[in-house]
Design a protein around this motif. Structure first.
Motif, PDB file in Angstrom:
ATOM      1  N   ASP A 124      -2.401   6.843   6.404  1.00  0.00           N
ATOM      2  CA  ASP A 124      -2.179   5.547   6.147  1.00  0.00           C
ATOM      3  C   ASP A 124      -0.928   5.271   5.961  1.00  0.00           C
ATOM      4  OD1 ASP A 124      -4.842   5.273   5.633  1.00  0.00           O
ATOM      5  OD2 ASP A 124      -4.921   4.973   3.401  1.00  0.00           O
ATOM      6  N   SER A 147       0.968  -1.191  -0.050  1.00  0.00           N
ATOM      7  CA  SER A 147      -0.110  -0.119  -0.003  1.00  0.00           C
ATOM      8  C   SER A 147       0.957   1.351   0.008  1.00  0.00           C
ATOM      9  CB  SER A 147      -0.957   0.190   1.085  1.00  0.00           C
ATOM     10  OG  SER A 147      -0.432   0.421   2.545  1.00  0.00           O
ATOM     11  N   ALA A 179       1.091   9.359  -2.980  1.00  0.00           N
ATOM     12  CA  ALA A 179      -0.467   9.933  -3.706  1.00  0.00           C
ATOM     13  C   ALA A 179      -0.802  11.325  -3.377  1.00  0.00           C
ATOM     14  CB  ALA A 179      -1.517   8.958  -3.381  1.00  0.00           C
ATOM     15  N   ALA A 196      -4.300   9.897   3.320  1.00  0.00           N
ATOM     16  CA  ALA A 196      -3.276   9.007   2.567  1.00  0.00           C
ATOM     17  C   ALA A 196      -1.928   9.293   3.567  1.00  0.00           C
ATOM     18  CB  ALA A 196      -2.669   9.430   1.195  1.00  0.00           C
ATOM     19  N   ARG A 237      -8.387  12.886   0.105  1.00  0.00           N
ATOM     20  CA  ARG A 237      -7.477  11.546   0.237  1.00  0.00           C
ATOM     21  C   ARG A 237      -6.480  12.296   0.818  1.00  0.00           C
ATOM     22  NH1 ARG A 237      -8.635   6.915   1.532  1.00  0.00           N
ATOM     23  NH2 ARG A 237      -6.343   6.583   1.446  1.00  0.00           N
ATOM     24  N   GLU A 269       1.030   4.919  -1.573  1.00  0.00           N
ATOM     25  CA  GLU A 269       0.386   6.101  -1.128  1.00  0.00           C
ATOM     26  C   GLU A 269       1.140   7.030  -0.604  1.00  0.00           C
ATOM     27  OE1 GLU A 269      -3.632   6.246   0.774  1.00  0.00           O
ATOM     28  OE2 GLU A 269      -3.183   4.467   1.507  1.00  0.00           O
TER      29      GLU A 269
END
Ligand SMILES: O=C(O)c1cc(C(=O)O)c2c(n1)C(=O)C(=O)c1cc(C(=O)O)[nH]c1-2
Length: 235
Positions: free
Chosen positions: A191, A149, A155, A188, A184, A152
Motif C-alpha cells: 500500500d 493513508s 504500521a 502495508a 498486514r 501505513e
C-alpha cells in the motif's frame, strides 16, 4: 527543475520530501502511552478487549474510506490498484479478509462475535475520529485521501512488535488470533509503495508538500485521538 510555490521556497526533492513524511513517525500512535503499555505487557485482559473492540470500528470503516477515495478518482489505473485494499479488508473469493481476521482476534481475546459486531463498546471519541477519516476521504481530492493513508508507512513496525511481544506477555490470547497482524506487514508495504508514488507525483511545490505533511498530521491525530479515547475508557 525544482518547483517553487508563490512564496518562492524551493520544493524538496523526492528524497527530502520522503524523509519529511517519514519524520512524522515521531507522532505515530506507537508512542501513545496506552500502546507503550500494551507493548510492555502490562494491560489487563479487559483493557486488551477494550482496545480490540474499539479498533474494530476502524477496521470496518477502512473499506468505506477506500471506496470513497475510489469514487473520487477518475483514473482507472489507480482504481485498479486501489480496489485491492477493499478486497483485503472485506475479503474476496477464498480470502475471508481483514475484517474477518479482526473478528477472530476478538474471539481470541475473549470477545463474542455478536458483542464485537454490536459496536456497543465503541467509545464516542473513537467513533468521531474514525468518522472524520471517512468524511475526509469523501470530501477531499482523491490524492489527498491517498496521502492520508500514509501512516501505513509506520504500521509494519507496530504489527511486528505485537507479533514479537504478545505471545510472551499475553499467553492467555490464542495465538491464531494474531494472524491479522501477520497479514498486514506485506500488505502495508505494498500500500505504501503505491500511496507514496501518488503523493510524490501530486504534491510538487513546497506549499503542496507542506500541505501533504499537514494531511499526514491530521491522520496521525485521528489515530492518536482513538488511543486517547480508549485509554480514558479503560484506564
Ligand atoms: O494496527 C495499527 O496500528 C494500524 C495502523 C494503521 C494506520 O497507520 O492507519 C492501519 C492499520 N493498522 C491496518 O491494519 C490497516 O489495515 C490500515 C489501513 C490504513 C489506511 O489508512 O488505509 N491504515 C491502517
Amino acid at each position: 527543475m525544482s518547483q517553487t510555490g508563490p512564496d518562492n521556497r524551493p520544493a524538496w526533492d523526492e528524497r527530502e520530501f520522503t524523509e519529511q513524511l517519514m519524520a512524522k513517525g515521531a507522532g505515530y500512535h506507537i508512542h501513545h502511552h496506552f500502546n507503550v503499555r500494551m507493548q510492555q505487557g502490562t494491560l489487563t485482559p479487559e483493557q486488551i478487549r477494550g482496545w480490540v473492540a474499539n479498533r474494530f470500528y476502524y477496521q470496518i470503516n477502512i473499506p468505506r474510506k477506500d471506496a470513497a477515495i475510489m469514487a473520487n478518482c477518475p483514473d482507472r489505473a489507480t482504481r485498479r490498484l486501489w480496489v485491492e485494499r477493499i478486497h483485503d479488508h472485506d475479503g474476496h473469493g477464498d480470502n475471508p479478509g481483514g475484517i474477518e481476521a479482526w473478528s477472530r482476534l476478538g474471539e481470541a481475546v475473549g470477545i463474542a462475535r455478536d458483542d464485537l459486531w454490536s459496536l456497543r463498546e465503541v467509545q464516542p471519541g473513537v467513533r468521531f475520529a474514525v468518522d472524520a477519516y471517512v468524511n475526509f476521504a469523501r470530501q477531499a481530492p482523491w490524492q489527498e485521501g491517498v496521502c492520508s493513508s500514509l501512516t501505513e508507512m509506520f504500521a509494519p513496525k507496530i504489527h511486528k512488535d505485537r507479533l514479537a511481544s504478545w505471545p510472551k506477555n499475553y499467553p492467555w490470547i490464542e495465538p491464531e488470533g494474531l494472524a491479522y497482524f501477520r497479514s498486514r506487514i506485506s500488505l502495508a508495504e505494498r500500500d505504501v509503495e503505491h500511496g507514496l508514488a501518488v503523493t510524490l507525483a501530486h504534491f510538487r511545490t513546497r506549499a503542496q508538500q507542506e500541505q501533504a505533511l499537514g494531511i499526514l498530521q491530521f491522520k496521525l491525530d485521528i489515530l492518536w485521538a482513538m488511543m486517547d479515547a480508549i485509554a480514558l475508557a479503560y484506564d
